[in-house]
Design an enzyme around this catalytic site. Sequence first.
Site, mmCIF file in Angstrom:
data_model
loop_
_atom_site.group_PDB
_atom_site.id
_atom_site.type_symbol
_atom_site.label_atom_id
_atom_site.label_comp_id
_atom_site.label_asym_id
_atom_site.label_seq_id
_atom_site.Cartn_x
_atom_site.Cartn_y
_atom_site.Cartn_z
ATOM 1 N N GLY A 1 0.071 -5.024 0.760
ATOM 2 C CA GLY A 1 -1.180 -4.900 0.025
ATOM 3 C C GLY A 1 -1.244 -5.747 -1.226
ATOM 4 N N GLY B 1 0.831 -1.194 0.000
ATOM 5 C CA GLY B 1 0.000 0.000 0.000
ATOM 6 C C GLY B 1 0.866 1.244 0.000
#
Length: 342
Positions: free
Chosen positions: A116, A67
């Site tokens: 992520g 992320g």
Amino acid sequence: MAEHIDGVRFARDGGVARIRLHRPQARNAVNLPMIMAIRRALEEWRDEPLRVITVESAVDGVFCAGGDIRRVRQNSLEGDPRASDEFFATEYRVNEMLASYPIPVVALIDGVCMGGGLGLSVHGPFRVVTERAVLAMPETAIGFFPDVGASYFLSRLPGGLGLYLGLTGARLSPADALDVGLATHYVKAADLHAVRQALAEEAGPVDAVLRRHVSRPEPSGLARHRDTIDAVFGDVTDLDEVFRRLRHDGSAWARRTLATLEAMSPQSLALTFDLLLWGRQRSLRECLDAERAAARRVVTSPDFLEGVRAVLVDKDRSPRWAASEYLGTGRDGVVRWVVDRS
């Protein structure tokens, strides 16, 4: 159908829809616009007559580096943690959607897949890795914790593997990922085009189509240490016991692992340990809810701000960890800290 929105390319050809990450300047690190675009696509495609959906990269050598944690840190510095909470809420919703999606989802992991990136791949039923794949959850090194449902999927790995991977951030080779169950198929990178074509043209179950293209990877290096990993990280209810077992073992592997843990954020280690033990008996939704509550608190903590600075901003890799703000002790502690107080 083909479009490029906010760092993601979407395409649909007959019965196959493709989600291709394309943010090369950030190694495909996902941000809020990207996640929102993926969510919209999944919502639109849910009831379409599709055979399969692929999640892949349009950037050579990387699937998704995680992320956009630098943006999350900046939100905290600017006094806007709600923006980060919106990001995590949307990201975790996509993770949950992938876990229960009615159309088979195939992740084609050809390169780095961390944080992520695992959230966009591991929750689906098919995770194809190539010889260039590297998988890891390295969050304890930046003062964060393994999220995107890691308290669910890591806690369900056999023996001590989940705690080992979550605490140390150890990198997995393609063979390692297959061995522990985070990957389902191994295909050579040169054969990925044939795999995409087969998914579009060949009839039958997705697993059968993929198996017609699999190869044998190099042996798993992690497998050599499985007994020791289980002895140190398995059947343990206290984080300090992990350190004691490593010191008692004394092998070269144990010394390296101990040095790795001693370099991590103590707050992150304690929270990760408790979340993984707590998550073993919880649903994916419960785990994601707890992770979101934890993220709200962690992103404004001194260790997170310092860890991201040291690893991703200044890149001196010399974080100065603060005294832990996490007061949890065992499974009850994590509930008090991140659930009851959220």
